[in-house]
Design a protein around this motif. Structure first.
Motif, mmCIF file in Angstrom:
data_model
loop_
_atom_site.group_PDB
_atom_site.id
_atom_site.type_symbol
_atom_site.label_atom_id
_atom_site.label_comp_id
_atom_site.label_asym_id
_atom_site.label_seq_id
_atom_site.Cartn_x
_atom_site.Cartn_y
_atom_site.Cartn_z
ATOM 1 N N THR A 525 0.844 -1.188 0.000
ATOM 2 C CA THR A 525 0.000 0.000 0.000
ATOM 3 C C THR A 525 0.882 1.242 0.000
ATOM 4 O OG1 THR A 525 -1.690 -1.187 1.244
ATOM 5 C CG2 THR A 525 -1.826 1.212 1.251
ATOM 6 N N LYS A 526 0.541 2.180 -0.850
ATOM 7 C CA LYS A 526 1.293 3.436 -0.847
ATOM 8 C C LYS A 526 1.081 4.151 0.495
ATOM 9 C CE LYS A 526 2.242 7.057 -4.270
ATOM 10 N NZ LYS A 526 1.730 7.681 -5.516
ATOM 11 N N TYR A 527 2.165 4.568 1.095
ATOM 12 C CA TYR A 527 2.161 5.228 2.407
ATOM 13 C C TYR A 527 1.648 4.293 3.512
ATOM 14 C CZ TYR A 527 2.516 9.218 -0.723
ATOM 15 O OH TYR A 527 2.893 10.071 -1.722
ATOM 16 N N ASP A 528 1.964 2.992 3.401
ATOM 17 C CA ASP A 528 1.667 2.093 4.512
ATOM 18 C C ASP A 528 2.926 1.929 5.348
ATOM 19 O OD1 ASP A 528 3.297 0.456 3.005
ATOM 20 O OD2 ASP A 528 1.951 -1.263 3.033
ATOM 21 N N CYS A 529 3.027 0.834 6.105
ATOM 22 C CA CYS A 529 4.189 0.705 6.984
ATOM 23 C C CYS A 529 5.464 0.388 6.210
ATOM 24 C CB CYS A 529 3.944 -0.326 8.074
ATOM 25 S SG CYS A 529 3.623 -1.986 7.469
ATOM 26 N N SER A 530 5.355 0.234 4.866
ATOM 27 C CA SER A 530 6.581 0.163 4.066
ATOM 28 C C SER A 530 7.152 1.560 3.830
ATOM 29 C CB SER A 530 6.302 -0.513 2.717
ATOM 30 O OG SER A 530 5.440 0.283 1.934
ATOM 31 N N SER A 531 6.360 2.584 4.088
ATOM 32 C CA SER A 531 6.854 3.957 4.001
ATOM 33 C C SER A 531 7.491 4.304 5.342
ATOM 34 C CB SER A 531 5.711 4.926 3.690
ATOM 35 O OG SER A 531 5.138 4.642 2.435
ATOM 36 N N ALA A 532 8.797 4.387 5.335
ATOM 37 C CA ALA A 532 9.531 4.560 6.587
ATOM 38 C C ALA A 532 10.721 5.475 6.337
ATOM 39 C CB ALA A 532 9.979 3.187 7.098
ATOM 40 N N ASP A 533 11.619 5.551 7.308
ATOM 41 C CA ASP A 533 12.840 6.337 7.125
ATOM 42 C C ASP A 533 13.891 5.561 6.354
ATOM 43 O OD1 ASP A 533 11.927 8.617 8.605
ATOM 44 O OD2 ASP A 533 12.229 7.461 10.430
ATOM 45 N N LEU A 534 13.990 4.261 6.647
ATOM 46 C CA LEU A 534 14.981 3.390 6.010
ATOM 47 C C LEU A 534 14.380 2.004 5.828
ATOM 48 C CD1 LEU A 534 18.140 4.163 8.206
ATOM 49 C CD2 LEU A 534 17.726 4.992 5.893
ATOM 50 N N ASN A 535 14.834 1.315 4.787
ATOM 51 C CA ASN A 535 14.383 -0.057 4.559
ATOM 52 C C ASN A 535 15.594 -0.932 4.236
ATOM 53 O OD1 ASN A 535 13.182 -2.445 3.916
ATOM 54 N ND2 ASN A 535 11.983 -1.670 2.206
ATOM 55 N N PRO A 536 16.122 -1.661 5.215
ATOM 56 C CA PRO A 536 17.337 -2.437 4.959
ATOM 57 C C PRO A 536 17.160 -3.615 4.019
ATOM 58 C CG PRO A 536 16.513 -2.825 7.180
ATOM 59 C CD PRO A 536 15.700 -1.706 6.616
ATOM 60 N N ILE A 537 15.908 -4.066 3.777
ATOM 61 C CA ILE A 537 15.713 -5.210 2.878
ATOM 62 C C ILE A 537 15.059 -4.801 1.568
ATOM 63 C CG2 ILE A 537 15.511 -6.770 4.848
ATOM 64 C CD1 ILE A 537 12.487 -7.030 4.040
ATOM 65 N N GLY A 538 14.946 -3.508 1.308
ATOM 66 C CA GLY A 538 14.242 -3.040 0.120
ATOM 67 C C GLY A 538 14.916 -3.386 -1.187
ATOM 68 N N GLY A 539 16.189 -3.800 -1.144
ATOM 69 C CA GLY A 539 16.883 -4.204 -2.359
ATOM 70 C C GLY A 539 17.229 -5.681 -2.368
ATOM 71 N N ILE A 540 16.576 -6.470 -1.499
ATOM 72 C CA ILE A 540 16.899 -7.898 -1.370
ATOM 73 C C ILE A 540 15.702 -8.733 -1.788
ATOM 74 C CG2 ILE A 540 17.710 -9.703 0.197
ATOM 75 C CD1 ILE A 540 18.866 -7.478 1.968
ATOM 76 N N SER A 541 15.948 -9.785 -2.542
ATOM 77 C CA SER A 541 14.860 -10.623 -3.042
ATOM 78 C C SER A 541 14.317 -11.524 -1.944
ATOM 79 C CB SER A 541 15.334 -11.479 -4.213
ATOM 80 O OG SER A 541 16.169 -12.529 -3.760
ATOM 81 N N LYS A 542 13.075 -11.962 -2.132
ATOM 82 C CA LYS A 542 12.452 -12.887 -1.183
ATOM 83 C C LYS A 542 13.230 -14.196 -1.139
ATOM 84 C CE LYS A 542 8.553 -13.381 1.329
ATOM 85 N NZ LYS A 542 7.976 -12.345 2.197
ATOM 86 N N ALA A 543 13.730 -14.630 -2.288
ATOM 87 C CA ALA A 543 14.490 -15.885 -2.326
ATOM 88 C C ALA A 543 15.736 -15.796 -1.452
ATOM 89 C CB ALA A 543 14.869 -16.222 -3.767
ATOM 90 N N ASP A 544 16.444 -14.665 -1.504
ATOM 91 C CA ASP A 544 17.637 -14.509 -0.674
ATOM 92 C C ASP A 544 17.276 -14.368 0.806
ATOM 93 O OD1 ASP A 544 19.811 -14.781 -2.435
ATOM 94 O OD2 ASP A 544 19.526 -12.757 -3.194
ATOM 95 N N LEU A 545 16.136 -13.724 1.092
ATOM 96 C CA LEU A 545 15.722 -13.615 2.493
ATOM 97 C C LEU A 545 15.377 -14.985 3.065
ATOM 98 C CD1 LEU A 545 13.529 -10.375 2.388
ATOM 99 C CD2 LEU A 545 15.838 -10.626 3.311
ATOM 100 N N ARG A 546 14.808 -15.866 2.237
ATOM 101 C CA ARG A 546 14.507 -17.220 2.712
ATOM 102 C C ARG A 546 15.781 -17.981 3.070
ATOM 103 N NH1 ARG A 546 10.041 -18.200 -1.902
ATOM 104 N NH2 ARG A 546 8.159 -17.767 -0.683
ATOM 105 N N TYR A 654 18.493 -0.180 1.344
ATOM 106 C CA TYR A 654 19.828 -0.720 1.104
ATOM 107 C C TYR A 654 19.838 -1.369 -0.278
ATOM 108 C CZ TYR A 654 24.096 -3.410 1.747
ATOM 109 O OH TYR A 654 25.358 -3.932 1.599
ATOM 110 N N HIS A 655 20.798 -0.973 -1.114
ATOM 111 C CA HIS A 655 20.863 -1.501 -2.480
ATOM 112 C C HIS A 655 21.653 -2.801 -2.482
ATOM 113 C CE1 HIS A 655 20.994 -1.369 -6.897
ATOM 114 N NE2 HIS A 655 22.181 -1.929 -6.733
ATOM 115 N N ALA A 656 20.977 -3.909 -2.843
ATOM 116 C CA ALA A 656 21.646 -5.209 -2.816
ATOM 117 C C ALA A 656 21.480 -5.993 -4.104
ATOM 118 C CB ALA A 656 21.120 -6.047 -1.647
ATOM 119 N N GLU A 657 20.394 -5.763 -4.827
ATOM 120 C CA GLU A 657 20.126 -6.519 -6.048
ATOM 121 C C GLU A 657 20.223 -5.610 -7.265
ATOM 122 O OE1 GLU A 657 19.784 -9.627 -6.443
ATOM 123 O OE2 GLU A 657 19.038 -10.519 -4.580
#
Length: 708
Positions: A525-546, A654-657
């Protein structure tokens, strides 16, 4: 033997922190001399910081860089060593990204960058011009502030090399190592012994191996020493510069620095026998043939010897390189990035809406990793880290002995439930927070949700319903978005006031937890709890998080992660009934593995709808029909284009992918699309029809064949 000791380094510089950058450069020079080095190389644009961006348009950035350069040249600790530093310079009203090599109070050479980084996160061509006059020097009039300390009016500017009595040194700058026609190729043919590279190379998962191979190949083909310096830390951007300074000789690694570290200054040295270079080159017949006809570089003579007297020194022996696994990279890179941001932001910690799902738990685990790194650094005697911790928690006596002690001071989590939330996710969130040591809260938002829906009913006379209660798709989506957006509002409320509730000043940085695949699909959702100051996993795929979560469970002793990993991802924004349980992949209409594939084809392989379809026919034809593949591709592009506007407000991640959809810097595509994709989809349909007709003809022919 002709022995020489050389030094390179990783520095945690900060854009526009001129005096802080100066101090770290000076410390690296002192450490280099202490270890007997006669040459020191530093990262790209180390005086100003690499990430100044549009501040490179400002004359102040250049003036302050010149001020710090003059202080370095004049400093007593910068004498009797050849120093190679990076800074921006203006020559004939043109801005250049430069290396300055100085020795004993004199500038020897200013070497401008010849190939600029202009892809992905890099926009150097916006601020700088490449130097196109290869193997050419011209006079450069030094700025007055530098001229006062050197006594020089003009110095050589351009593509030249430094020649001492017994060794020659040539420069590359970051991107030039990656370019096909790299300067080190031509310098090697001209007999240059040492190649330096001041770099600003960011971390991506699995990237270091490629970087290592470039340097090994560079010196394996034509011999020589490669000195690689790199920035380290969060320079004020989405990327993290991962350090890992390197010294390579004739294709063999002699020294490798740490890739993820909380140290601000890390110096690497090696002692080299220059005769090893000449012997190695002498055995390469094809190199000799080409070297005999290669064009010479202009040489700036220093008139001094750099090799040491014969004594007890011995050449440094080769080592095997060390590479982190992707799981370790996820644990370390974003954690270091978060630490730099926290200590430089002036705020008091982090606040995370913790849902008990995989994504928010990954973010929490990265904060846990950061706490582990901080404790390890303090135990290893890092006084800077201890001073930063005490400043953040506002306690001059605080000495944490466990990661949990730090987490209890700086990490606040909250489960924001509604009637749609399950006891399982609530318990998983609480269990993980307790294991990390975070201050955890558990709230129910039903009264807030009810207040908003009641207000809507009062104004319009209509009460929206969920789909399972007979409501429309519009009503169902709106009711989910109310919950999601309320979490964002509450996150900032609690992030602002929780320190006050605990008798502390300041506020908290709100953390997001949307992964790169969900951002690509727009499944948020636009402006939901993904709207924050920082997102450390915003550049990481779900497969890598698993893959990361089982590693984190063992590495940081977080057994709750096993239960989180085994649960199906769900937003828990709709009512759970006997016949319906909301899951992310069903909501998205595609799996996370498929999303990762779409993302790589879209960004890395530069595929539009039609070319993506053609590639996926090759990749997926063993499990899907051509029409199924076509439907999946068209559905992805419809959803991608409908939701593209959300990327304009993505939380700095964080840019990872290599396939991030973040349009702030990395992905400069439109956000208002013709979502029908009329011509590409027609091409896909035509291909599907041809494939189906071919299959039909083959089946008919098979039926008509006579049987034995």
């Amino acid at each position: 033997m002709s022995l020489i000791t050389v030094a390179t380094c990783s520095l945690n510089q900060w854009a526009l922190d001129f005096e802080g950058n100066y101090e770290r450069i000076l410390e690296s020079i002192r450490e280099s001399k202490k270890r007997g080095a006669v040459l020191r190389v530093g990262p790209e644009l180390e005086i100003s910081g690499y990430g100044c961006n549009d501040h490179f348009y400002e004359p102040d950035t250049f003036y302050h860089s010149y001020q710090m350069l003059a202080k370095l040249i004049a400093h007593e600790d910068c004498q009797d060593i050849v120093v190679d530093v990076g800074l921006p310079m203006m020559h004939k009203s043109v801005r250049y990204n430069c290396r300055i090599i100085f020795f004993n109070g004199k500038v020897l050479l200013i070497r401008p960058k010849m190939y600029l980084a202009m892809n992905g996160n890099y926009r150097e061509g916006r601020w700088f011009t490449p130097w196109r006059r290869h193997r050419t020097l011209e006079d450069f009039n030094l700025p007055a502030v530098v001229r006062k300390v050197t006594g020089q009016l003009s110095v050589p500017f351009g593509d030249g090399v430094i020649s001492a009595n017994d060794v020659t040194i040539g420069s590359e700058i970051c991107e030039e190592l990656w370019s096909p026609n790299s300067p080190h190729i031509h310098m090697g043919l001209d007999g240059i012994d040492i190649f330096t590279n001041g770099s600003g190379s960011h971390h991506e998962l699995r990237k270091l191996d490629y970087r290592l191979n470039l340097m090994r190949d560079a010196t394996a083909k034509s011999g020589g020493v490669y000195l690689y310096a790199n920035s380290q830390g969060n320079d004020g951007e989405r990327v993290y510069y991962d350090g890992c300074a390197l010294i390579v000789l004739n294709g063999k690694i002699l020294a490798q620095g740490s890739q993820f570290s909380l140290r601000d200054v890390e110096v690497l040295t090696a002692t080299i026998d220059l005769e090893d270079i000449r012997t190695y080159r002498g055995s390469l017949i094809s190199l000799a043939d080409q070297a005999a006809v290669s064009n010479a570089y202009p040489r700036i003579q220093t008139g001094h010897d750099m090799c040491m007297e014969h004594g007890s020194a011995r050449p440094t022996r080769p080592i095997e390189p060390f590479l982190h696994t992707p799981e370790q990279e996820i644990a370390l890179g974003p954690a270091c990035w978060l630490w730099d941001y926290l200590r430089r932001s002036g705020l008091g910690g982090f606040f995370l809406p913790l849902s008990g799902g995989m994504d928010s738990s990954s973010t929490a685990s990265i904060v846990c990793s950061m706490c582990h790194l901080v404790v390890e650094a303090i135990e290893n005697g890092n006084e800077q880290v201890l001073a930063d911790v005490r400043r953040i928690v506002r306690d001059e006596e605080f000495v944490p002995s466990t990661p949990q002690e730090i987490a209890a001071k700086i990490f606040f989590t909250m489960y924001m439930g509604t009637t749609n939330s399950s006891k399982e996710t609530r318990d998983r969130a609480k269990g993980l927070a307790n294991e990390i040591g975070a201050v955890h809260y558990d709230i129910n938002m039903d009264t807030a949700v009810s207040a908003i829906t009641s207000l809507f009913a009062l104004v319009t006379g209509k009460t929206p319903k969920f789909k399972v209660h007979g409501g429309s798709h519009q009503e169902n989506l709106a009711l989910q978005n109310i919950q999601a957006r309320l979490r964002m509002v509450l996150s900032y409320l609690f992030g602002s006031l929780l320190p006050w509730c605990h008798g502390r000043h300041g506020s908290l940085l709100v953390l997001g937890s949307a992964n790169v695949d969900e951002c690509l699909r727009g499944y948020m959702t636009k402006y939901d709890c993904s709207s924050a100051d920082l997102n450390p996993i915003g550049g990481i795929s779900k497969a890598d998080l698993r893959r990361f979560l089982p590693f984190a469970a063992e590495r940081f002793k977080l057994p709750s992660l096993h239960g989180i990993l085994s649960a199906k991802p769900t937003a828990e924004l709709e009512p759970i009934t006997e016949g319906y349980t909301q899951t992310d992949e069903e909501d998205m209409g595609m799996t996370y593995d498929e999303l990762s594939t779409y993302g790589r084809l879209r960004k890395i392989s530069k595929c539009g709808p039609y070319s993506m379809f053609r590639k996926l026919v090759d990749l997926w034809s063993d499990r899907l029909t051509v029409r199924q593949i076509a439907d999946k591709v068209k559905y992805f592009f419809r959803m991608y284009s409908i939701n593209r506007h959300k990327t304009t407000v993505l939380t700095p991640s964080y840019h990872a992918e290599g396939y991030s959809p973040d349009d702030n810097r990395f992905d400069l595509r439109p956000f208002l699309y013709n979502t029908r994709w009329t011509l590409p989809f027609k091409c896909i349909d035509n291909d599907v029809s041809r494939c189906e007709e071919a299959v039909h003809h083959r089946e008919e022919a098979a039926c008509q064949e006579p049987t034995a």
